[in-house]
Design an enzyme around this catalytic site. Sequence first.
Site, PDB file in Angstrom:
ATOM      1  CE  LYS A   1      10.537  -1.527  -4.007  1.00 59.45           C
ATOM      2  NZ  LYS A   1       9.842  -0.854  -5.332  1.00 59.45           N
TER       3      LYS A   1
ATOM      4  NE  ARG B   1       7.452   1.625  -1.049  1.00 58.83           N
ATOM      5  CZ  ARG B   1       6.856   1.106  -0.607  1.00 58.83           C
ATOM      6  NH1 ARG B   1       7.580   0.183  -0.149  1.00 58.83           N
ATOM      7  NH2 ARG B   1       6.447   0.583  -2.369  1.00 58.83           N
TER       8      ARG B   1
ATOM      9  NE  ARG C   1       2.829  -5.439  -9.571  1.00 58.75           N
ATOM     10  CZ  ARG C   1       3.316  -5.081  -8.630  1.00 58.75           C
ATOM     11  NH1 ARG C   1       4.479  -5.602  -8.297  1.00 58.75           N
ATOM     12  NH2 ARG C   1       3.276  -3.490  -7.818  1.00 58.75           N
TER      13      ARG C   1
ATOM     14  NE  ARG D   1       0.066  -4.437  -5.046  1.00 63.56           N
ATOM     15  CZ  ARG D   1       1.652  -4.464  -5.458  1.00 63.56           C
ATOM     16  NH1 ARG D   1       2.497  -4.793  -4.640  1.00 63.56           N
ATOM     17  NH2 ARG D   1       2.249  -2.639  -4.916  1.00 63.56           N
TER      18      ARG D   1
ATOM     19  NE  ARG E   1       1.989   1.480  -6.238  1.00 63.22           N
ATOM     20  CZ  ARG E   1       2.117   0.609  -6.328  1.00 63.22           C
ATOM     21  NH1 ARG E   1       1.045   0.211  -7.574  1.00 63.22           N
ATOM     22  NH2 ARG E   1       3.073  -0.919  -6.090  1.00 63.22           N
TER      23      ARG E   1
END
Length: 216
Positions: free
Chosen positions: A15, A90, A129, A162, A173
Amino acid sequence: MKKNIILMGPPGAGKGTLAKQLKEALNLVHISTGDMFREAIKAQTELGVLAASYINKGDLVPDDVTIGLVKERLSQKDCEAGFLLDGFPRTLAQAEALDEIAKSISRPIEAVINLDCDNEELVRRISGRRVCKDCGAPYHVVTMKPKVEGVCDLCGGPLFQRKDDNEEALKVRLEHYVSETKPLLDFYKKLGLLESFNSLVGKEELFDEVSSYLKK
Ligand code: AMP
């Protein structure tokens, strides 16, 4: 052209990357609740301290806090040109609140873009990531390496992982995504706003497909 857009999909679906491409190409305001929370954490504001206590565990920040933040941002003048919501809504409460906010500022949602991605690929993307601390540009240790290890190609800032991109937080998550966010796809399908895309095709092809759809 469709202007007021929601980007949906599980964590790691792409996203953020797509939002940055669309923002440039279509001149839309990019509103990422995740980025807003991370900025507040960096600035050590009251909101940041509160948000970090949820985000670091992979939990969702409470609805009233998140909705208030988005309401304020969407009321700003620059959003008149069109906006791209990334990571919001969300939960059903957020989707219902957004509906009210959009009506009250006369900027109705015109498209909901859903990015499909399988779980194995999500885990691979998230665990590798890395993000630039200064400009937020995304990288991956295998598939999107910077020219110089640990340094952002765009601004020279340092890359970091992160806190919520670890296996434990990711599991939480993904559970929140399945139980609270995925049901929203039905909500938007019923409103005739939902369009799904396969995010496994690669970022350039995905961008071409989504931008042609939005330009229709
Ligand atoms: P993201 O950058 O979109 O992956 O968001 C990072 C984290 O910020 C999420 O895992 C949540 O903890 C929090 N967050 C972002 N957007 C929302 C939202 N709409 N509602 C609740 N929490 C959010």
